[in-house]
Scaffold this motif. Structure first.
Motif, PDB file in Angstrom:
ATOM      1  N   ARG A  97     -21.470 -38.554  13.928  1.00  0.00           N
ATOM      2  CA  ARG A  97     -20.372 -39.397  13.213  1.00  0.00           C
ATOM      3  C   ARG A  97     -20.584 -40.690  14.112  1.00  0.00           C
ATOM      4  O   ARG A  97     -20.545 -41.739  13.747  1.00  0.00           O
ATOM      5  CB  ARG A  97     -19.175 -38.729  13.285  1.00  0.00           C
ATOM      6  CG  ARG A  97     -18.067 -39.312  12.321  1.00  0.00           C
ATOM      7  CD  ARG A  97     -16.726 -38.367  12.762  1.00  0.00           C
ATOM      8  NE  ARG A  97     -16.352 -38.235  14.144  1.00  0.00           N
ATOM      9  CZ  ARG A  97     -15.673 -39.071  14.765  1.00  0.00           C
ATOM     10  NH1 ARG A  97     -15.330 -40.295  14.177  1.00  0.00           N
ATOM     11  NH2 ARG A  97     -15.296 -38.975  15.932  1.00  0.00           N
ATOM     12  N   LEU A  98     -20.786 -40.504  15.333  1.00  0.00           N
ATOM     13  CA  LEU A  98     -20.592 -41.767  16.389  1.00  0.00           C
ATOM     14  C   LEU A  98     -21.746 -42.717  16.094  1.00  0.00           C
ATOM     15  O   LEU A  98     -21.566 -44.012  15.638  1.00  0.00           O
ATOM     16  CB  LEU A  98     -20.625 -41.349  17.575  1.00  0.00           C
ATOM     17  CG  LEU A  98     -19.387 -40.610  18.347  1.00  0.00           C
ATOM     18  CD1 LEU A  98     -19.530 -40.284  19.601  1.00  0.00           C
ATOM     19  CD2 LEU A  98     -18.285 -41.850  18.248  1.00  0.00           C
ATOM     20  N   LYS A  99     -22.799 -41.895  15.922  1.00  0.00           N
ATOM     21  CA  LYS A  99     -24.247 -42.842  15.412  1.00  0.00           C
ATOM     22  C   LYS A  99     -23.772 -43.453  13.923  1.00  0.00           C
ATOM     23  O   LYS A  99     -24.187 -44.699  14.076  1.00  0.00           O
ATOM     24  CB  LYS A  99     -25.308 -41.886  15.121  1.00  0.00           C
ATOM     25  CG  LYS A  99     -26.613 -42.464  15.111  1.00  0.00           C
ATOM     26  CD  LYS A  99     -27.731 -41.339  15.423  1.00  0.00           C
ATOM     27  CE  LYS A  99     -29.235 -41.963  14.890  1.00  0.00           C
ATOM     28  NZ  LYS A  99     -29.800 -41.397  13.564  1.00  0.00           N
ATOM     29  N   GLU A 100     -23.301 -42.859  13.118  1.00  0.00           N
ATOM     30  CA  GLU A 100     -22.983 -43.525  11.947  1.00  0.00           C
ATOM     31  C   GLU A 100     -21.952 -44.805  11.840  1.00  0.00           C
ATOM     32  O   GLU A 100     -22.243 -45.796  11.394  1.00  0.00           O
ATOM     33  CB  GLU A 100     -22.408 -42.442  10.792  1.00  0.00           C
ATOM     34  CG  GLU A 100     -22.433 -43.007   9.451  1.00  0.00           C
ATOM     35  CD  GLU A 100     -23.965 -43.300   8.869  1.00  0.00           C
ATOM     36  OE1 GLU A 100     -24.729 -42.846   9.440  1.00  0.00           O
ATOM     37  OE2 GLU A 100     -23.868 -44.088   7.991  1.00  0.00           O
ATOM     38  N   MET A 101     -21.084 -44.506  12.869  1.00  0.00           N
ATOM     39  CA  MET A 101     -20.036 -45.529  13.279  1.00  0.00           C
ATOM     40  C   MET A 101     -20.673 -46.729  13.830  1.00  0.00           C
ATOM     41  O   MET A 101     -20.670 -47.976  13.343  1.00  0.00           O
ATOM     42  CB  MET A 101     -18.702 -45.279  14.077  1.00  0.00           C
ATOM     43  CG  MET A 101     -17.992 -44.193  13.288  1.00  0.00           C
ATOM     44  SD  MET A 101     -16.919 -43.269  14.601  1.00  0.00           S
ATOM     45  CE  MET A 101     -16.038 -44.724  15.109  1.00  0.00           C
ATOM     46  N   ILE A 102     -21.798 -46.596  14.675  1.00  0.00           N
ATOM     47  CA  ILE A 102     -22.322 -47.665  15.319  1.00  0.00           C
ATOM     48  C   ILE A 102     -23.245 -48.263  14.389  1.00  0.00           C
ATOM     49  O   ILE A 102     -23.512 -49.511  14.248  1.00  0.00           O
ATOM     50  CB  ILE A 102     -23.043 -47.032  16.601  1.00  0.00           C
ATOM     51  CG1 ILE A 102     -22.417 -46.570  17.578  1.00  0.00           C
ATOM     52  CG2 ILE A 102     -24.457 -48.135  16.987  1.00  0.00           C
ATOM     53  CD1 ILE A 102     -23.337 -46.115  18.805  1.00  0.00           C
ATOM     54  N   LEU A 103     -23.907 -47.569  13.440  1.00  0.00           N
ATOM     55  CA  LEU A 103     -24.769 -48.303  12.466  1.00  0.00           C
ATOM     56  C   LEU A 103     -23.895 -48.974  11.490  1.00  0.00           C
ATOM     57  O   LEU A 103     -24.349 -50.264  11.365  1.00  0.00           O
ATOM     58  CB  LEU A 103     -25.372 -46.978  11.640  1.00  0.00           C
ATOM     59  CG  LEU A 103     -26.247 -47.611  10.421  1.00  0.00           C
ATOM     60  CD1 LEU A 103     -27.394 -48.212  11.065  1.00  0.00           C
ATOM     61  CD2 LEU A 103     -26.879 -46.380   9.597  1.00  0.00           C
ATOM     62  N   ASN A 104     -22.639 -48.582  11.338  1.00  0.00           N
ATOM     63  CA  ASN A 104     -21.972 -49.467  10.290  1.00  0.00           C
ATOM     64  C   ASN A 104     -21.282 -50.794  10.895  1.00  0.00           C
ATOM     65  O   ASN A 104     -21.657 -51.833  10.354  1.00  0.00           O
ATOM     66  CB  ASN A 104     -20.565 -48.894   9.893  1.00  0.00           C
ATOM     67  CG  ASN A 104     -20.768 -47.806   9.032  1.00  0.00           C
ATOM     68  OD1 ASN A 104     -21.874 -47.754   8.432  1.00  0.00           O
ATOM     69  ND2 ASN A 104     -20.207 -46.772   9.004  1.00  0.00           N
ATOM     70  N   VAL A 105     -21.118 -51.015  12.410  1.00  0.00           N
ATOM     71  CA  VAL A 105     -21.086 -52.101  12.955  1.00  0.00           C
ATOM     72  C   VAL A 105     -22.562 -53.080  13.086  1.00  0.00           C
ATOM     73  O   VAL A 105     -22.376 -54.235  12.825  1.00  0.00           O
ATOM     74  CB  VAL A 105     -20.461 -51.784  14.521  1.00  0.00           C
ATOM     75  CG1 VAL A 105     -20.580 -53.281  15.239  1.00  0.00           C
ATOM     76  CG2 VAL A 105     -19.096 -51.196  14.335  1.00  0.00           C
ATOM     77  N   LEU A 106     -23.621 -52.241  13.186  1.00  0.00           N
ATOM     78  CA  LEU A 106     -24.788 -52.766  13.446  1.00  0.00           C
ATOM     79  C   LEU A 106     -25.093 -53.415  12.034  1.00  0.00           C
ATOM     80  O   LEU A 106     -25.604 -54.768  12.204  1.00  0.00           O
ATOM     81  CB  LEU A 106     -25.978 -52.044  13.635  1.00  0.00           C
ATOM     82  CG  LEU A 106     -26.220 -51.847  15.373  1.00  0.00           C
ATOM     83  CD1 LEU A 106     -27.347 -50.638  15.126  1.00  0.00           C
ATOM     84  CD2 LEU A 106     -26.895 -53.105  15.680  1.00  0.00           C
ATOM     85  N   VAL A 107     -24.846 -52.851  11.107  1.00  0.00           N
ATOM     86  CA  VAL A 107     -25.310 -53.662   9.661  1.00  0.00           C
ATOM     87  C   VAL A 107     -24.584 -54.731   9.579  1.00  0.00           C
ATOM     88  O   VAL A 107     -24.872 -55.901   8.894  1.00  0.00           O
ATOM     89  CB  VAL A 107     -24.788 -52.489   8.440  1.00  0.00           C
ATOM     90  CG1 VAL A 107     -24.587 -53.201   7.260  1.00  0.00           C
ATOM     91  CG2 VAL A 107     -25.799 -51.380   8.427  1.00  0.00           C
ATOM     92  N   GLN A 108     -23.347 -54.845   9.759  1.00  0.00           N
ATOM     93  CA  GLN A 108     -22.444 -56.172   9.672  1.00  0.00           C
ATOM     94  C   GLN A 108     -22.876 -57.243  10.460  1.00  0.00           C
ATOM     95  O   GLN A 108     -23.190 -58.288   9.930  1.00  0.00           O
ATOM     96  CB  GLN A 108     -20.849 -55.917  10.025  1.00  0.00           C
ATOM     97  CG  GLN A 108     -20.253 -54.845   9.170  1.00  0.00           C
ATOM     98  CD  GLN A 108     -19.971 -55.388   7.841  1.00  0.00           C
ATOM     99  OE1 GLN A 108     -19.964 -56.634   7.803  1.00  0.00           O
ATOM    100  NE2 GLN A 108     -19.992 -54.639   7.258  1.00  0.00           N
ATOM    101  N   LEU A 109     -23.377 -56.838  11.930  1.00  0.00           N
ATOM    102  CA  LEU A 109     -23.987 -57.854  12.632  1.00  0.00           C
ATOM    103  C   LEU A 109     -25.061 -58.462  12.329  1.00  0.00           C
ATOM    104  O   LEU A 109     -25.475 -59.681  12.128  1.00  0.00           O
ATOM    105  CB  LEU A 109     -24.066 -57.416  14.224  1.00  0.00           C
ATOM    106  CG  LEU A 109     -22.604 -56.953  14.997  1.00  0.00           C
ATOM    107  CD1 LEU A 109     -23.224 -56.350  16.163  1.00  0.00           C
ATOM    108  CD2 LEU A 109     -21.837 -58.160  15.051  1.00  0.00           C
ATOM    109  N   GLU A 110     -26.182 -57.455  11.856  1.00  0.00           N
ATOM    110  CA  GLU A 110     -27.501 -58.160  11.456  1.00  0.00           C
ATOM    111  C   GLU A 110     -27.550 -58.835  10.044  1.00  0.00           C
ATOM    112  O   GLU A 110     -27.769 -59.768   9.775  1.00  0.00           O
ATOM    113  CB  GLU A 110     -28.213 -56.733  11.347  1.00  0.00           C
ATOM    114  CG  GLU A 110     -28.621 -56.212  12.520  1.00  0.00           C
ATOM    115  CD  GLU A 110     -29.557 -57.221  13.593  1.00  0.00           C
ATOM    116  OE1 GLU A 110     -30.216 -57.982  12.904  1.00  0.00           O
ATOM    117  OE2 GLU A 110     -29.168 -57.143  14.723  1.00  0.00           O
TER     118      GLU A 110
END
Lengths: 462, 622, 479
Positions: free
Chosen positions: A166-179
């Motif tokens: 779950r934490l990995k997914e949350m990090i991915l969602n933030v990364l998607v916005q940044l990238e």
């Protein structure tokens, strides 16, 4: 399990035969420096001061001065060592728990946990073992890796693995916005504002801290085999527990952070802690409180690696017994027929239907009859069975702990960068590294998740 | 007539390949179907953008041509992500297409050792496993020590508009038919991709009053490191949006769009999908941006960025006329899709030489990439390496840790390419170090070693690098004492005053402080430092932590990159590898252990086993 | 076929070569809503053959087109890289101008003029069919669009059913690298138009750097050349030289030897109806004893090193082309950039046309340019402007202007075509014009005056009259 072959490595190696004596091995150019940091010799001499193939007796001290264990340290200077690098062996006496603590101290002073079979690999790479021994080394690396993978996967109980995913997914969602805001600046994308993203990273960090602390509570680091004593009420469970725990002279060491379960005892079988849990008697009950007790027993059952089923030899085989047997079908179980000193009314045929003869033992908790046979049976189950191999399990736990710590410090750095309004690519770098490390724990090789997610989530179209 | 290098195709990849090998002294022949169609830009009239501009500047740093021709023919230039960090800033230039073609042809024609020749190549001449020349349709044969194939979208090209299609490499130009058969017979596996281009409308029929105007930057800029930066007076681009009416028409006619009607079933690039696909995939999105960009100063044709479509022309016209400002715009060139053959890039190695036929190189869209810049980068590497191999010099191998070109080639060789590949900054894991502002410092050494960058040019780069380091050490040495005067200046700068002496180096680390603000404290005047030096010093100081972390990661990677894997390795004979690893390694045949570690499905254990197994045989670095 | 909303025009011109451009501009400038359709927007007003324009006969054509408001003269004046007067000692009256043009710039500026001409619209597309009669025609493109119009001008040059060939190599193409037009030919034949087959040839281009200029005779340009168009004069630009060489005996012998060897092996394209005297191989076969042929080495552009070998038009195989160059003085080391090739295409038998190039059977359909069997950019442009004017006036039901033989070279060209017909690509030569003494380069404006007036171009007419009144010649309108 990084693939670099640089840096100083540390691992626990049990000397064949004496399980009680754990050895912490260090190899690499910084091994002497690390050992000197945590070892106080009786004769005040420093390892750096003595010649190769010499030993020093003394104690391992942690950073706030507590003595962890009484040890003998041997030094083998390069090139005349197993790996042709500077090797330090710390022979601990305090059993697995102390050995693990010493290993973690080495890590804190700069060592890196060795990959499976890395010592042998370095020996080979540095030319101490010739090509002909390559096959043996390879089988070792392969088997150790497979084993540790299996244990890692099993070790991560359901909820911890789900949590990390779950934490990995949350990090991915933030990364998607940044990238997306970096690479697709010319698109008309609705990017979540920076402050909201910073808040999100803070949330992830908090949950990560919680996960690590859980771990301290013993969820992951519980260095021992969990065994549950179950059975109907007053079949003699508690007396069996006291019998088993009282007999062994337990060396009590304070394990920071392990809270004791009220009805839990630690028994050392060949130096390996067996955490016995006495569960509330299982029976049909209307009362809410007792219901909780029964549920907790069921939880213990499914977490336990070994089950001791206690039956009262004096009473008939009831439907309730069958139900309990159904619940522990998949578990490794020893069936103890208690109160053998009384008249036996229990029909043995029905028991033999469910249990192999080897795993049925007649005991009397009160009189102490058959206890020796029971202990040997437990030892057999713990020692020989591969997936209960404790040493690997401990190493895996510490590796995970270290990775989770590193991830949380990366989250810190990302949050700081975002608070300082630094440009997206800096927090994104921290988060990407964190994302990769979590993937490592879950045993995944990383793919192009970020770009794939961006294309599915945003409408890109120049 | 024998040549050293034969380049097949004169697009962006072909031009760079030919110029590189000719400038390295090799007798180079360029064969193209039509000598009037050199360095064409069949799609958007712009060069640069995120990831792409880094590629162009890196080619320039090692001695390529695209940046120079761009500087000569651009009609608008600007910096993207100006408010973000240097690692993700990029240049983007609007180009006068025809001037670009004329200029590139002039450069080709005036390069020593380079011969430009019209001819449709239909077979590669091969003698015992190595390419020895090329034959053209009229039967003439040309001998060569190396052949570089850069045929773009011409191999069995097929144009599709609505339900109509006809064989063509580009609109109105017939494709190369039998070269694909020849390549298949040589043992290459071929697959097909498609890409599409939007319609062009007549400028006179566009109502610009309803669109937002976009200007270029007014500050001095240049793409090439070797041109000095100047301010370009720039033409305007315009932005408008599609709306619900547009999406309704598309939805009503979606059956006619080739992607739905089955006329096209190959993969198109996800990064520039047709407007039809955007409307299907994102029905909830109310509007899509449309950039109206001029194709050149001499023409009225306007390029509609964002309205890529290969719908029937009648519907294209309707779609366009619903867009704000394009109510009565008239199509001059209808949009169309083109489907073409490409070879699976994992059949190449690091120098883009094929693993199946020696001395045969592939570069550009033929390798499954999309974009002029990606094609030019591959062309340059293929050209340089073909030349170096003939002169039996060591190859120019660029890797992920020193350049975007390295990332591009490494991705092509290890990843399964599912769509035309385009470069992004997020593909480069070391982008904080691989910035477009320091491409010359990073790479001009390579250019100087192989001889494309003169010693004088290289000295200039080294001098600048030294000045930067000198400035940084000066900033570290000089400190600011906390007197009233200084504190007032600090407050004016919007940062908190100091009470103990602080080195300017540390002061500069504060996000709100800029180098031009603090330089005076060192007693030097700001203008006796060239603008680039100040900028580089500021970047190195401000982002030192992050940059050092990436540099240490790069050092770790290097240990694996120096283990080269020979081509004839039989992975099935290596004990201990999983079957999946053996299969994947045989298919992709990685060049280095590092590259092997990046193949999906290969675990760290496999890498250790590879290292152990081959220790005897592994050549640690050629 | 679906009707496109904005699809009715007065005049639709098919093909954007020299004929198509003049026709479209003439039609739009005379108030007709005109659409110009070309297979490829990047191939407008191209010069696939030599870059030389003007000279005896053709120079006069350009002058006459200029007076009538055509574009070819102005575009040459914008993009020439070599301009000189061509004088003939025997017949001073035929003196005119000869120029060499920058091909790429010529195409770019012509496109700019077309795009900025009001009520003229451009469209890239392949015309697949034509239907209808008298005043109402429908026209279909290959990407499924229907247009309707009052008149059509067909200027498809060498693209109808075209094949290009050199040596044994044959490709279905209108020009090197460009697809040809097949469906339109079928559609026209279904309407009953009769076609013949003609061949035309282009010469190889070579790299200027590979020529040994020292041994060649230089053809220099005029320091202060006169411009084609009446309105322009010299702007002082720098100019490029062209050179002259000769095939010489051993080159002709080499060609003869190779043809004899070649003829035995591969089958030449036999098209009975054509008599082509054009390519070097036919000239050499026909006059075996002739010592050699003049070759003009013409630059094709300021930004390029390619030069055109005017006089060496050929469709021989590339080996022979490479071989024969080696035998020519100054071209020993020549590097071919484009091989010469032949193109075989359908042309309309011109007897089916009236004297303003309108089809006798289908009123409103006009043909102009190579499709009528002519050769040369100037001949196409002349037909283009005549057809364009006639088409636009027809769509407005105005009577069209008729240029007769006695009015000028344009008259001679059209009447030769329409009356005598054509059996080989027709080039305008002074010897074809019995009025060559009167149809001079300088008096083109007087001769075309009456048409200007008819076209209603008042101010230009007055300007010409005033110009001559000053010099004492009163030019009455009716002559």
């Amino acid at each position: 399990m990084g693939i670099e072959s640089t840096g100083t490595i540390v691992a626990i190696g049990t000397r064949p035969g004496e399980a009680a004596i754990g050895i912490v091995k260090l190899s690499g150019d910084k091994s002497i420096f690390i050992a000197d940091k945590i070892f106080r010799s009786k004769s005040k001499k420093k390892l750096s001061g003595i010649d190769t193939y010499n030993m020093l007796y003394g104690h391992i001290i942690d950073n706030d001065g507590h003595t962890i264990d009484e040890v003998v340290v041997t030094l083998m200077k390069k090139p005349k060592s197993y790996t042709r690098e500077d090797v330090v062996e710390i022979n601990c006496h305090g059993g697995i728990i102390a050995t693990t603590k010493v290993m973690e101290l080495c890590i804190e002073s700069g060592a890196r946990i060795a990959d499976p079979g890395e010592f042998t690999k370095r020996a080979f790479l540095n030319g101490r073992i010739d090509l002909s021994q390559a096959e043996a080394v390879i089988d070792l690396v392969r088997s150790k890796t497979e084993q540790s993978l299996k244990i890692a996967a099993k070790n991560l109980q359901g909820n911890v693995k789900k949590e990390i995913k779950r934490l990995k997914e949350m990090i991915l969602n933030v990364l998607v916005q940044l990238e997306a805001s970096v690479d697709f600046i010319e698109e008309d994308l609705e990017i979540t504002p920076y402050q909201k993203l910073t808040k999100k990273v803070r949330e992830i960090k908090a949950e990560m801290e919680e996960l690590i602390s859980d771990e301290k509570k013993g969820e992951i680091i519980k260095n021992g085999v969990k065994a549950a004593i179950i059975g109907k009420t007053n079949v003699g469970k508690s007396s069996l527990l006291n019998l088993l725990s009282k007999k062994e002279k337990a060396i009590v060491t304070s394990i920071p952070g392990t809270t004791r379960d009220a009805v839990e005892e630690i028994l050392y079988v060949e130096g390996i802690p067996l955490i016995l849990v006495d569960t509330a008697g299982i029976r049909k009950t209307k009362s809410a409180i007792e219901k909780i007790g029964v549920d907790r027993s069921l939880k213990h059952i499914n977490e336990a690696e070994l089950v001791l089923l206690v039956l009262d030899g004096n009473r008939k085989f009831e439907k309730m017994d069958l139900e309990i047997i159904k619940k522990i079908e998949r578990k490794k179980t020893i069936c103890c027929i208690n109160k053998v000193d009384l008249k036996q009314n229990l029909e043995m045929e029905s028991i033999r239907k469910y249990f192999n003869e080897k795993f049925i033992i007649k005991i009397s908790a009160l009189k102490g009859i058959g206890i020796r046979k029971l202990e040997n049976k437990i030892k057999v189950l713990i020692m020989d069975n591969g997936d209960l191999n404790l040493e690997e399990k401990i190493i895996i736990n510490s590796r995970h702990k270290n990775i989770l710590k590193e991830v949380s410090s990366l989250l810190d750095s990302a949050e700081k960068a975002m608070k300082e309004k630094m440009s997206e690519e800096f927090p994104s770098y921290d988060l990407k590294t964190a994302y990769g490390l979590l993937g490592e724990i879950l045993g995944e090789t990383t793919r192009d998740d970020i770009l794939d997610k961006i294309f599915s989530q945003f409408c890109i179209g120049k | 007539m024998d040549y050293d290098v034969i380049v097949v195709g004169a697009g962006h990849a072909g031009c760079e390949a030919a110029l590189a090998s000719a400038r390295l002294g090799l007798k180079t022949l360029v064969l193209t179907i039509n000598v009037d169609k050199i360095a064409l830009m069949p799609c958007n009239p712009s060069i640069g953008g995120l990831g792409k501009s880094q590629l162009v500047r890196e080619i320039d740093a090692i001695g390529g041509q695209m940046a120079k021709t761009t500087d000569k023919t651009l009609i608008q230039i600007k910096i993207l992500n100006i408010r973000k960090g240097p690692a993700v800033q990029a240049l983007r230039a609007q180009i006068d297409k025809k001037e670009y073609e004329i200029e590139m042809k002039r450069v080709l024609e005036n390069t020593k050792n380079l011969t430009l020749r019209q001819g449709t190549v239909d077979k590669i001449l091969v003698k015992n496993g190595a390419a020895v020349g090329a034959g053209i349709e009229s039967g003439l044969l040309f001998g060569g020590k190396a052949v570089i194939i850069t045929t773009g979208t011409f191999l069995r090209g097929r144009i599709i508009i609505g339900e109509k299609d006809y064989p063509a490499g580009r609109m109105g130009e017939y494709p190369a038919i039998n070269l694909t058969k020849n390549l298949i017979s040589l043992g290459f596996n071929i697959d097909r991709f498609q890409t599409a281009t939007p319609p062009r409308v007549d400028r006179r029929t566009v109502n610009f009053s309803k669109t937002e105007v976009q200007y270029g930057d007014k500050q001095p800029l240049s793409f090439s490191f070797w041109d000095e930066e100047k301010i370009y007076e720039s033409i305007k681009c315009h932005l408008t949006y599609t709306n619900e009416k547009t999406h309704r028409i598309i939805a009503e006619n979606i059956e006619k769009s080739p992607i739905k009607s089955g006329m096209v079933d190959t993969h198109g690039p996800r990064h520039c999908p047709s407007i039809d696909r955007k409307v299907i995939n994102f029905p909830e999105k109310k509007r899509h941006p449309v950039f109206i960009e001029p194709e050149g100063t001499y023409t009225n044709e306007m390029y509609l960025q964002g309205l890529t479509t290969s719908m029937p022309v009648i519907i294209q016209q309707k779609i366009i006329n619903t867009v704000e400002g394009l109510e009565n715009a008239r199509i001059i060139r209808p949009g169309y899709a083109v489907e073409y053959d490409y070879i699976i890039p994992s059949q190449l190695n690091f120098t883009l030489e094929s693993k199946i036929i020696e001395n045969l190189y592939f570069a550009g869209q033929i390798n499954g990439t999309s974009g002029y810049e990606e094609a030019a980068a591959q062309g340059f590497i293929a050209g340089v390496n073909a030349a170096l191999k003939i002169m039996n010099e060591p190859p120019l191998i660029l890797t992920r840790d020193n350049s975007y070109i390295g990332v591009l080639i490494d991705d092509l060789l290890t990843k399964d390419i599912m769509e035309p590949y385009r470069m992004y900054t997020s593909r480069a894991e070391y982008r904080l170090v691989l910035r477009s502002d320091n491409a010359d410092i990073r790479l001009s050494k390579f250019g100087n070693d192989i001889g494309l960058i003169t010693n004088e040019q290289y000295r200039r780069v080294v001098k600048r690098e030294k000045e930067i380091d000198r400035l940084i050490s000066k900033l570290k040495a000089s400190s600011l004492n906390p007197d009233r005067g200084n504190n007032i200046i600090l407050e004016k700068m919007g940062t908190k005053p100091i009470d103990t002496p602080l080195s300017i180096y540390k002061l500069l680390k504060r996000p709100e402080v800029s180098i031009s603000g603090v330089i005076d404290f060192t007693g030097d005047k700001r203008n006796n430092y060239d603008r680039k030096i100040l900028k580089q010093a500021e970047i190195k100081i401000k982002y030192e932590g992050y940059i050092n972390r990436q540099l240490s990661e790069i050092k770790k990677l290097e240990s694996l990159e120096k283990y080269y894997l020979t081509r004839d390795l039989n992975y099935f004979k290596i004990v201990g590898l999983t079957y999946e690893a053996q299969e994947k390694l045989t298919k992709i045949k990685p060049n280095t252990l590092g590259q092997a570690s990046r193949i999906a499905g290969i675990s760290p254990a496999d890498i250790s086993i590879l290292m152990l197994n081959l220790k005897g045989k592994l050549k640690a670095g050629i | 076929m679906i009707k496109d909303g904005k699809s009715n025009y007065d005049v639709i011109v098919i093909g954007a070569g020299h004929a198509g451009c003049e026709a479209a501009l003439a039609s739009a400038r005379n108030g007709a809503g005109t659409l110009l359709i070309s297979i490829n927007m990047d191939s407008i007003a191209l010069m696939p053959y030599s870059s030389a324009v003007g000279g005896f006969g053709r120079g006069q054509l350009i002058r006459e087109i200029d007076v009538l408001g055509g574009e070819i003269s102005r575009n040459i004046d914008k993009n020439y890289i070599h301009m000189r007067t061509a004088t003939s000692t025997e017949n001073p009256a035929i003196g005119t101008i000869e120029a060499v043009v920058d091909k790429r710039r010529y195409f770019l500026s012509m496109k700019e003029v077309l795009e900025n001409q009001n009520n003229l619209y451009l469209r890239q597309g392949l015309v697949a069919g034509i239907e209808g009669s008298r005043k109402k025609y429908n026209l279909y493109t290959s990407d499924g669009i229907a247009y309707c119009c009052k008149s059509i001008v067909i200027c498809t040059g060498t693209f109808l059913g075209a094949k290009i060939f050199w040596g044994g190599n044959v490709i279905e193409a209108g020009r090197q690298g460009e697809i040809c037009s097949k469906k339109l030919l079928v559609s026209l034949e279904n309407l009953g138009f009769k076609f013949g087959r003609l061949k035309n040839y282009t010469a190889p281009l070579i790299d200027k750097k590979s020529i040994n200029v020292k041994v060649l005779e230089k053809q220099s340009y005029d320091r202060h050349p006169q411009m084609f168009s009446y309105e322009n004069n010299f702007d002082g630009r720098s100019q490029l030289h062209s050179y002259i060489t000769n095939t010489g005996k051993d080159c002709t012998r080499y060609i003869l030897k190779s043809i004899k060897k070649k003829a035995a092996s591969s089958c030449q394209i036999k098209s009975e109806t054509t008599r082509d005297c054009f390519p070097i191989e036919n000239k050499v076969l026909k006059f075996e004893d002739k010592k050699g042929y003049m070759i003009y080495i013409l630059p094709v552009g300021r930004d390029t090193n390619e030069v055109y070998l005017k006089g060496l038009e050929t469709a021989l195989s590339e080996e022979i082309q490479v071989g024969m160059l080696k035998k020519i003085k100054g071209l020993k080391g020549a590097e071919i950039t484009r091989p010469g090739y032949g193109v075989e295409y359908n042309y309309l038998l011109p007897f089916q046309l009236t004297c303003n190039l309108e089809s006798k059977k289908f009123k409103g359909i006009f043909f102009a340019g190579h499709i009528n069997g002519t050769n040369g950019y100037e001949e196409s442009a002349a037909q283009g402007i005549v057809a364009g004017l006639a088409a636009s006036r027809k769509s407005k039901n105005l009577d069209s202007i008729i240029i007769r033989r006695e009015d000028g070279y344009i008259g001679v060209l059209i009447s030769d075509l329409v009356v005598k017909g054509v059996n080989e690509p027709y080039s305008m030569l002074v010897s074809r014009n019995e009025y060559s003494f009167y149809h001079r380069h300088d008096n083109a404006d007087i001769r075309m005056l009456k048409f200007l007036e008819k076209l209603g171009n008042k101010d230009k007419t007055i300007k010409i009259i005033k110009k001559y009144k000053k010099t004492g010649i009163n030019v009455s309108r009716e002559t």
